[in-house]
Design a protein around this motif. Structure first.
Motif, PDB file in Angstrom:
ATOM      1  N   TRP A 155      33.409  43.295  41.679  1.00 21.79           N
ATOM      2  CA  TRP A 155      33.409  41.915  41.250  1.00 21.79           C
ATOM      3  C   TRP A 155      33.919  40.969  42.324  1.00 21.79           C
ATOM      4  N   GLU A 207      33.870  36.075  35.497  1.00 26.00           N
ATOM      5  CA  GLU A 207      34.260  37.472  35.460  1.00 26.00           C
ATOM      6  C   GLU A 207      33.549  38.216  34.360  1.00 26.00           C
ATOM      7  N   SER A 208      32.417  37.732  33.981  1.00 28.44           N
ATOM      8  CA  SER A 208      31.633  38.472  33.008  1.00 28.44           C
ATOM      9  C   SER A 208      30.179  38.111  33.185  1.00 28.44           C
ATOM     10  N   TRP A 209      29.357  39.012  32.772  1.00 31.76           N
ATOM     11  CA  TRP A 209      27.928  38.741  32.849  1.00 31.76           C
ATOM     12  C   TRP A 209      27.490  37.914  31.658  1.00 31.76           C
ATOM     13  N   SER A 214      34.614  46.556  32.708  1.00 26.90           N
ATOM     14  CA  SER A 214      33.995  47.305  33.792  1.00 26.90           C
ATOM     15  C   SER A 214      35.027  48.210  34.453  1.00 26.90           C
ATOM     16  N   LYS A 215      36.229  47.698  34.659  1.00 25.06           N
ATOM     17  CA  LYS A 215      37.269  48.517  35.293  1.00 25.06           C
ATOM     18  C   LYS A 215      37.773  49.599  34.354  1.00 25.06           C
ATOM     19  N   ARG A 266      27.491  50.257  35.960  1.00 26.45           N
ATOM     20  CA  ARG A 266      28.368  49.244  35.394  1.00 26.45           C
ATOM     21  C   ARG A 266      29.815  49.527  35.722  1.00 26.45           C
ATOM     22  N   ALA A 267      30.158  50.828  35.723  1.00 27.28           N
ATOM     23  CA  ALA A 267      31.545  51.189  36.024  1.00 27.28           C
ATOM     24  C   ALA A 267      31.845  50.990  37.504  1.00 27.28           C
ATOM     25  N   LYS A 268      30.787  51.038  38.331  1.00 26.68           N
ATOM     26  CA  LYS A 268      31.033  50.925  39.763  1.00 26.68           C
ATOM     27  C   LYS A 268      30.891  49.505  40.240  1.00 26.68           C
ATOM     28  N   TYR A 269      30.763  48.585  39.327  1.00 25.30           N
ATOM     29  CA  TYR A 269      30.496  47.232  39.774  1.00 25.30           C
ATOM     30  C   TYR A 269      31.654  46.647  40.551  1.00 25.30           C
ATOM     31  N   LEU A 327      29.857  42.418  29.109  1.00 24.04           N
ATOM     32  CA  LEU A 327      30.471  43.185  30.182  1.00 24.04           C
ATOM     33  C   LEU A 327      31.250  42.269  31.099  1.00 24.04           C
ATOM     34  N   ASN A 328      32.527  42.488  31.155  1.00 23.51           N
ATOM     35  CA  ASN A 328      33.334  41.667  32.028  1.00 23.51           C
ATOM     36  C   ASN A 328      34.175  42.541  32.943  1.00 23.51           C
ATOM     37  N   PHE A 329      34.930  41.899  33.781  1.00 17.19           N
ATOM     38  CA  PHE A 329      35.735  42.593  34.780  1.00 17.19           C
ATOM     39  C   PHE A 329      36.595  43.665  34.140  1.00 17.19           C
TER      40      PHE A 329
END
Lengths: 580, 414
Positions: A421, A257-259, B12-13, A416-419, B7-9
């Motif tokens: 997951w 859950e992270s890059w 990002s949210k 990034r905000a629209k990613y 950058l994680n979930f």
């Protein structure tokens, strides 16, 4: 069933199994005390090891899936990643030879401590390994793995494994629950033990292979391709075959859950190279893409800086010896030398060169720019005649590049905000919450559809084609927004036959370097402590390489200390003498 | 490791949410919808530790977007709300209630009623007890809609009454009574709880009056107005007063009903009625109160040009002056006002304006000004001069009157 005794009560041979795992006679319902040796009925028993080695795997009829080990999963991931890299243009050697060999070597090395076996059996494992190297020709690599771990048919391992995968007997505490056979063992292992495989580590493997082959992809590029989706990473388990069921603890292993961060991947790569006892990597010579001279060309172009600056970067590289083969080539295990991050190094060289020529103290570069502007205005007619190059104006360059950078950064931030997951293949921790997870997923999809329609015609843009350059500048543009061909004449002077900078000064980013091992950095970067122009330049390369400015700052400090070594040493000596 | 920038979930949210909120603030509904599509997958992650989770965010933000977006319609909205109801059981009744409000705002009374009935029948273990308040509200609103139906039936009956159509009436009548019963039960319940239930009270009382249950109505209204547990509510007193008036109650009870209203809202429009009743009272205390009431009302800017109010004050002041009794009342009221009323009410500018715009207003005011400030005050001088010039008889009378009673002013101002 292999229980063929006659029933004590009715003498029939008609046995069934109770929930408790005992045999009972179907005719007269007499329950015996005999239980099955192996606990689960759903999976293969030890006695079927021989059939596995032949290459076939027993499937389960009731669709629960087959046995699979965590490293099989990782192997699949690596395979997918290698294929993607091949599609990007990397030579096929990488997938078929280099990466595969690295992986095999890793399995061998780590298997020794991978399972809880008494030392005696370790030898057996190794010998099995060696003999099975002939199995290369086998199309299904997973079987080879099975050989490794299933060769011990007795012992606690097997019961542990089968306990872990037993679905019928699962205790509701999810601590031992996983779809893979050894998921729980995997996570329960003592962390200090040999290099446990993780998702970020797959990228370390890839990078290591790329480096071995000296492919023209830097680590920052690799990571960027991963984020852009050209290389499978997030949700790669979608590509696992149907029969490999993921649940429970597998999620902790395979769901990221992270890059991954540059430092993380890089350091793991070093650890890995040492762990595998790899020899010195192939030489990075000055004709290699990763050589600072080469990388500087690329970055100078991308940063829209004059080609002439390349002379300077080469000079700096030569002066401090960072272009030497021995400096650049990776020797795993050698703790004394600082390891080279090629991309960051090249960017830092450019920053240092800019500081040398323009000082970047928020004053000098602007006055130089004004001076160049004057010259350009006066020479306008001359330029037309001689198609001589324009003088490079820092101010113009700053405006043009800043504008583009801001636009791209804004785009990136929104991206990034629209990613997204999650993927279509939902995961659930246990069968218990499967329906809940599926319901949620359905709702999410519904809501996405509903509001997607209201978003207007804005469709999620397709994945952009992978490109090596994020910013591009064309000389054909008549608006003068390309600075590649501009000349540094205005800021250089000739002294004793050598071209030097007009700028006589230089400011060091830091007088003393920190101990990297203690505080993790060579220096500590804070935007407010440094000139805006310097920060801008760091920001530019930070965007291109997708790393924090402080990492580039560290390399800049390192280069400066090498460059001004003598002067610093003198000063230090002077200071200590004074104190005495 | 210290990779805070990783950058994680979650991050990002968070970023997504912040873009979403920005778009909402700027009323960019398309953009907001876009970001919402990216935000919704937060539902698949556990946020049970956060105070406001994604499910609530999505409910509220989604509602806003669907309300304002040009391409959205009630069908979309209803579909969305149904999904939201399944999202969080702890919020179920609240979502139902808000859904009902939206339906009502869009004129879909029947759908609203159905939803309320459905919600009323909801049971979910201990949640039912926890969400007791919302349940009461749901029942109350259903009661309200029952009242609405009752009212419709009643109107039909009254219409038919004119046409004398015997048979159809019966079913309508029965329907009407049944609505009454349903409504009464729920409305009665909600108004027991301390709170502001103006609409519910009005409706309930309306029905009670129709069926002639005046006692109950009176009790309800008294409770609503005088129970100290209930928050101070001017309307409660107004309703009570209006009811008593309808019932033809004595002036005494009417006056007592308005007393507290005067305390809470001295500028209430009913103060005129109040003063009128008080002035006519035989009791000295009441008349004294009346003067206080009318002076207090005229302290408020909204009353400055109210002819009725000024005529009340003028009448009472005139009466006192003529009787030459209780001049001290005027003195008392005037002492706290003499510093600011002249500029507030009796400036020369106002004199001109009042004369131009409203001669009756200027007449009444001039009378008061003349008494309180004497015949030489700006206001009186101007208006009476103008009035006499225009040869309007009553102004001449006014002038005479004030001149005659000028000494009064001296006594008051002293």
């Amino acid at each position: 069933r292999d229980f063929n005794e006659r029933c004590a009560q009715c003498s029939e041979v008609n046995w069934g199994l109770t929930d408790g795992g005992r045999y009972y006679c179907r005719s007269c319902h007499n329950v015996t005390e005999r239980t099955r040796e192996v606990v689960n009925t759903d999976f293969m028993t030890n006695s079927r090891v021989q059939t596995i080695s032949k290459g076939s795997r027993k499937q389960e009829k009731d669709g629960i899936g087959c046995e699979w080990y965590v490293c099989e999963g990782f192997q699949l991931v690596l395979k997918k990643q290698a294929e993607a890299l091949e599609a990007l243009g990397v030579c096929p050697q990488m997938k078929d030879e280099v990466l595969y060999n690295f992986w095999r070597c890793y399995l061998q090395k780590s298997k020794q401590a991978y399972c809880n076996r008494p030392a005696g059996e370790t030898v057996k494992a190794l010998s099995v390994c060696e003999s099975s190297t002939d199995v290369d020709s086998e199309p299904e690599r997973p079987n080879f793995l099975h050989l490794l771990s299933l060769s011990e048919s007795e012992g606690d391992l097997q019961t542990d494994c089968s306990l872990a995968s037993s679905m019928s007997k699962v205790s509701e505490s999810t601590s031992i629950y996983s779809g893979s056979v050894d998921g729980s063992l995997y996570l329960m292992k003592n962390r200090k033990e040999k290099l446990r495989m993780t998702m970020p580590m797959t990228l370390s493997f890839c990078y290591m292979a790329l480096l071995w082959l000296r492919e023209p992809i830097t680590l920052s590029e690799l990571l960027r391709f991963v984020v852009e989706g050209h290389i499978p990473y997030l949700n790669v388990f979608q590509h696992f075959p149907e029969k490999m069921k993921l649940c429970g603890l597998d999620l902790k292993i395979f769901c990221v859950e992270s890059w991954p961060v540059y430092e993380e991947v890089y350091n793991k790569m070093l650890e890995l190279a040492a762990f595998l006892d790899l020899p010195r990597f192939p030489d990075i010579t000055d004709s290699c893409f990763l050589h600072p001279d080469m990388l500087c060309i690329k970055y100078l172009m991308e940063a829209n800086l004059p080609d002439e600056l390349h002379n300077w970067t080469c000079r700096v590289v030569k002066k401090i010896g960072i272009g030497e083969v021995d400096f650049l080539t990776l020797v795993p295990g050698n703790k004394s030398t600082r390891k080279v991050k090629y991309d960051i190094l090249a960017a830092a060289v450019i920053v240092v060169v800019l500081k040398l020529l323009f000082l970047l103290d928020d004053h000098y570069e602007w006055s130089l720019s004004d001076f160049a502007e004057e010259r350009n205005k006066n020479n306008k007619e001359v330029c037309l005649f001689y198609s001589g190059a324009l003088y490079f104006e820092f101010k113009k360059w700053y405006k043009v590049v800043k504008h583009s950078l801001d636009v791209e950064q804004k785009k990136l931030d929104e991206e990034r905000a629209k990613y997204l997951w999650r993927c279509e293949k939902p995961l659930f921790y246990s069968v218990k919450n499967k329906s809940k997870v599926l319901k949620r997923r359905q709702m999410v999809v519904n809501l996405q559809n509903q509001f997607g329609k209201l978003s207007g015609s804005v469709r999620r843009a397709e994945k952009p084609n992978p490109s090596s350059f994020q910013l591009s500048w064309s000389e054909e543009n008549t608006d003068g927004s390309c600075f590649h061909g501009h000349s540094l004449k205005g800021i250089l002077q000739e002294k004793c036959g050598l071209l030097t900078a007009m700028n006589p000064d230089y400011w060091l980013c830091t007088v003393k370097l920190c101990n990297e091992k203690l505080c993790g950095h060579l220096a500590h970067y804070r935007e407010v402590d440094f000139p805006q122009s310097y920060h801008f330049v760091l920001r530019l390369f930070s965007f291109l390489l997708r790393i924090q400015p402080s990492y580039i700052h560290d390399e800049v400090c390192m280069i400066e200390h090498k460059l001004f070594n003598k002067k610093l040493y003198k000063k230090l000596k002077y200071n200590t003498v004074l104190r005495k | 490791s210290s990779h805070e920038h990783k950058l994680n979930f979650k991050k990002s949210k968070e970023a997504c949410l912040s873009y979403l909120q920005d778009a909402m603030l700027q009323k960019q509904w398309k953009r907001a919808a876009e970001f919402l599509t990216f935000y919704v997958e937060s539902l698949e992650k556990d946020y049970s530790r956060e105070p406001v989770g994604p499910s609530e965010m999505i409910w509220r933000i989604g509602t806003e977007i669907l309300c304002h977006h040009s391409r959205s319609n009630m069908k979309e909205f209803n579909c969305f709300m149904e999904q939201m109801k399944t999202l969080g059981v702890k919020r179920y009744l609240k979502v139902c209630l808000e859904h009902v409000f939206h339906l009502l705002c869009n004129g879909q009374i029947d759908e609203a009623y159905q939803n309320l009935s459905l919600a009323e029948s909801w049971r979910f273990g201990e949640q039912t007890a926890i969400q007791d308040k919302e349940m009461k509200l749901i029942q109350a609103y259903r009661g309200l809609l029952d009242y609405y139906n009752w009212s419709k039936q009643k109107n039909i009956l009254l219409e038919h009454g004119k046409c004398a159509d015997g048979f159809a009436d019966l079913s309508v009548e029965q329907e009407m009574h049944s609505c009454f019963r349903k409504a009464a039960v729920n409305l009665k319940e909600i108004i027991k709880i301390p709170g502001v239930w103006d609409l519910f009270v009005k409706c309930y009382v309306d029905m009670l009056e129709f069926y002639g249950d005046h006692n109950e109505a009176c009790q309800v209204l008294n409770e609503y107005a005088y129970n100290s547990k209930f928050p101070a509510n001017p309307n409660a007193h107004v309703y009570l007063y209006q009811f008593l008036k309808r019932q033809g109650e004595s002036k005494k009870s009417l006056i007592s009903a308005l007393k507290i209203l005067h305390d809470i809202v001295p500028s209430h429009e009913l103060m005129i009625d109040f003063n009128t009743m008080l002035q006519k009272s035989k009791k000295r205390k009441k008349r004294r109160l009346g003067l206080e009431v009318i002076f207090a009302a005229l302290d408020y800017a909204g009353w400055k040009e109210n002819v009725k109010a000024w005529s009340c004050l003028a009448r009472q002041v005139k009466q006192i002056v003529i009787a030459e009794k209780h001049l001290d009342w005027i003195k008392q009221e005037w002492s706290s006002r003499k510093d600011w009323w002249p500029a507030f009410h009796f400036s020369r500018y106002l004199a001109k304006r009042n004369w131009q715009e409203n001669k009756s207003l200027s007449y009444e005011k001039a009378l008061v000004a003349g008494i309180l400030l004497g015949k030489d005050c700006k206001y009186f001088k101007y208006v009476s001069h103008q009035g006499c010039k225009a040869q309007v008889k009553k102004f001449r009378m006014l002038k005479k009157f004030v001149n005659r009673h000028n000494p009064v002013y001296l006594r008051i101002s002293g």
